[in-house]
Structures are given as C-alpha cells and as structure tokens.
Design a protein around this motif. Structure first.
Motif, short mmCIF file in Angstrom:
data_model
loop_
_atom_site.label_atom_id
_atom_site.label_comp_id
_atom_site.label_asym_id
_atom_site.label_seq_id
_atom_site.Cartn_x
_atom_site.Cartn_y
_atom_site.Cartn_z
N THR A 18 -15.79 76.61 -15.45
CA THR A 18 -15.43 76.98 -14.08
C THR A 18 -15.16 78.47 -14.04
O THR A 18 -14.42 79.00 -14.88
CB THR A 18 -14.18 76.22 -13.61
OG1 THR A 18 -14.44 74.82 -13.61
CG2 THR A 18 -13.77 76.66 -12.21
N ARG A 36 -18.26 75.65 -10.34
CA ARG A 36 -18.16 74.78 -11.52
C ARG A 36 -19.57 74.36 -11.93
O ARG A 36 -20.31 73.80 -11.13
CB ARG A 36 -17.29 73.56 -11.21
CG ARG A 36 -17.07 72.64 -12.41
CD ARG A 36 -15.79 71.81 -12.22
NE ARG A 36 -15.83 71.02 -11.00
CZ ARG A 36 -16.27 69.76 -10.94
NH1 ARG A 36 -16.72 69.16 -12.03
NH2 ARG A 36 -16.25 69.10 -9.80
N GLN A 75 -9.34 70.57 -14.21
CA GLN A 75 -10.25 71.21 -13.26
C GLN A 75 -9.97 70.76 -11.84
O GLN A 75 -9.98 71.56 -10.90
CB GLN A 75 -11.70 70.92 -13.64
CG GLN A 75 -12.20 71.75 -14.82
CD GLN A 75 -13.66 71.48 -15.14
OE1 GLN A 75 -14.08 70.33 -15.18
NE2 GLN A 75 -14.44 72.53 -15.36
#
Length: 411
Positions: free
Chosen positions: A189, A167, A81
């Motif tokens: 996300t 997110r 991420q």
C-alpha cells in the motif's frame, strides 16, 4: 474558487481574525489563552489517531528502518490494511479533503495534458485506488505548439492538494501476467501527497503510468522518416536498386536481356545500404530521445509537485486535520460569544460564511455541524430549543483546564 469546506487561512491567522472581532483588549488576551488551551487538547486527541495509523501502516511500510519482533501473518496484515484505510479516510475528511470520483479520473485520461505527455495506466494492477483533493481553482496557461509559432490559452481545473491511496494486487496477479513490478511490491500500500495538480493530469500520479507517443508526435516522426528515407533511397540507392531488380528479373525469366553487375555496382550498393541503415538508426534514436524527453518532463513535474510519501503523508495530514478542527471550533465559538441571545445552527453558519465573503473575499461552505459537535463535546456551548449559546471566556478556560488536568490524573 476554493474547496467547499476547506478554510484557506492558517490557524494563527484565524486566531488573529477572531480576536479582532472581540471588543476590548482584556477579552482578546483571555481569548488567546483560550485558543492555546483548545489547540493543545485537540492536538492530544489526534495523538491517538496518529499512533493507530503508524501501527497499522508498519507491516507494509516500504520505508521502514526498524525490525519486527515477530513475523506478521497474511491475515494480520490484511486487517492492518483495512484499519489503516479506515483511519486514513477519517483523517482526510477531518482535513476537509474531498474524494475524487471515478468519473474525474476518466476525464483526466481523456482531457488534453498541460505537459504534452500521453500516459497509459494499468488499472488492473490495483486492488484499491482512492484519490482525494483539497483546494480547487480555475487557471489559465498559454500552450505553445509548432515550435512556438502557435499559441493558445488553455483553461483548466487545478487542485491545490491531492492525496493518493493505492493498494496493489498480490504476487499471483503479476506472475499470471508474467509481469515484473518496478518500484513497488505486490500487495503493498502506498500513500502520496502532491500539490498544484491539474485535473487533466491526474493520471501522472499513478505509480505504473507509462509514457506513450501522442498521435501528433507519431505523425511528425513518421513523416520525417518517410521523406528522409525516400531521399536516401533515390539519391544513394536509386541506380543500384534498378539494376538489382533488372538482374532478379533476368534470373526469374521475366527479362531476356542479360544484366551485368560490376564490382563498382556492388560497392555502390553496399555504401548506399550503409547510408540507409544509418538513417534508420538515426530516426529510431530520434523516436527514443523524444520519449526520454517526455519522461523527463513527467519526472520534473512530479519532482516539484510531490510533497510527501508513505508514512510522512499521514503525519502531514494529521497536522492539517488538527488545524481544520481548531479553526472550525474557534470560528463557531467566537460568533456565538459575540451573540447576545444565541444563534441557531443555520444562522451561525450563514453569519460565518457571510463574514468570510464580505470581509475576506472568500467563499466557502462552513462545516457548522462539525464545529458545534466539537464545542458540545468539550462543554463550551449550551443548547436550548435549537439555539446555541457560548459560555463565557473565563468559564471556557476553566472547563478546558479541568479537562486537561483530568487527562493526566492517575487512577
């Protein structure tokens, strides 16, 4: 008013515009061959970035239709991420998107909506929220109210493109709030791309926005319910209610005279209560229908404004970033090629901006540093005493040909 950095012309248009600036036909033909080589090399450079985005987004892609060889740990997913967010921001910057500030988002919540919808957003559900925009203009719309009797012009800022990166917080956050998320997974996300979004309506792009009644809508429905309810009470239940109050007063010792309630009185009262109950149900249905109408207005607008979602977004943005890089490099190289004695970075920047303004009625802030950095990296310009000169077209084609061949040499 265009975005400060964005060049609002297609790559092919820039190729033609730059080609027209060159003097003779043979040079124009050679220039177009050079353009094809340059575009191919920049496209190849972005291929690695695209693969990195795809690989880092894969562990939390909500639209994935492939299987993983091994489960991804929480630590690995968090690292993916972070890497994805970093690459995504770089691509947006290369595509000449600007970050929408927190103040802009707050202004959107406070300004009057063009769609007559009031939205509330639970910002606490997000771990990270970043909005980006490209292409800004001032527009005017005519807003009607009071059943079309009143019209007023509303001036607003419109964004041609808006990219959204969100997110969500983890599962524990939603469990603590005793809230079941709808349409998204905790810790996931999402990325989305929209077009033609008024600044005042940015809040409609949040995935957890909820429709709320505006004060004016509550006044309209409330006043209608009060007046209608009063009419029902007076016409249908007036006599029965007075008689019932008198009977209660007699039972309570507040009245000495006995009150007689006949069967007809009870029937009339029951019918009146039925009418009043149906009226309340009708007003509640009216309230719900108005909310549904607002939700439909919201969904209809989002349907036509949505350009892409999740993995499709960065495929689109990679293409946009490629085009911006190619356009910037071609413009800088063309004006240096036309210059006999070379140009400083500032002079080159001013010439290109003035050319757009006078010839194409377009004001922009050309990214001169990025353009020259690309040309220097590809060895298409020389620099001496802060004066830049472009190598000849034939030399440039030879340099790019050699660079292309080197990419496919096996050691």
């Amino acid at each position: 008013m265009q975005n400060a950095r964005f060049i609002p012309f297609r790559k092919q248009d820039i190729v033609d515009m730059c080609s027209d600036e060159l003097a003779n036909g043979s040079e124009q033909t050679s220039f177009k061959q050079f353009c094809d080589l340059l575009a191919s090399l920049i496209h190849y450079d972005y291929h690695a970035t695209l693969e990195s985005l795809k690989n880092n987004y894969a562990p939390f892609d909500p639209n994935s239709d492939t299987r993983s060889l091994a489960p991804v740990s929480h630590v690995q997913k968090a690292q993916c991420q972070r890497d994805f967010a970093k690459d995504f921001a770089k691509v947006l910057n290369a595509a000449n998107f600007e970050v929408i500030t927190n103040q802009d988002l707050q202004d959107a919540l406070n300004e009057e909506s063009l769609f007559k919808v009031r939205l509330e957003v639970e910002f606490d559900d997000f771990e990270e929220v970043v909005f980006y925009r490209r292409g800004e203009s001032q527009l005017t719309e005519t807003i009607t109210s009071f059943w079309g009797l009143r019209k007023k012009k509303l001036h607003f800022t419109n964004y041609d493109r808006v990219a959204v990166f969100i997110r969500f917080k983890d599962k524990a956050h939603f469990e603590a709030k005793n809230k079941i998320p709808l349409g998204f997974e905790p810790s996931s996300t999402i990325v989305k791309l929209f077009q033609n979004v008024p600044k005042a309506d940015l809040e409609m792009l949040f995935p957890n926005s909820e429709v709320r009644m505006r004060p004016i809508d509550k006044v309209i429905i409330g006043s209608s319910a009060l007046i209608g309810g009063a009419v029902v009470l007076i016409t249908k239940l007036g006599a029965s209610i007075l008689l019932l109050f008198a009977l209660i007063a007699y039972w309570g010792g507040f009245r000495n005279e006995a009150v007689e309630m006949t069967q007809q009185h009870f029937i009339t009262f029951a019918i009146g209560m039925g009418v009043f109950g149906s009226f309340i149900f009708k007003e509640w249905s009216k309230f719900k229908n108005r909310k549904i109408k607002f939700m439909k207005a919201l969904s209809d607008n989002l349907y036509f404004k949505n350009l892409d979602n999740n993995a499709g977004v960065f495929h689109t943005l990679i293409d946009a970033a490629e085009e911006e890089d190619i356009k910037e490099a071609l413009l800088a190289y063309t004006f240096l090629l036309k210059s006999t004695n070379g140009l400083s970075a500032q002079m080159l920047d001013e010439q290109i901006e003035a050319w757009f303004k006078t010839k194409y009625k377009c004001e922009l802030d050309f990214e001169i540093s990025d353009a020259l950095a690309k040309l220097e990296r590809m060895h298409l310009v020389t620099c001496s005493n802060e004066v830049y000169n472009a190598i000849s077209l034939e030399q440039a084609k030879t340099v790019l040909d050699k660079r292309w061949d080197n990419l496919f040499q096996y050691n």
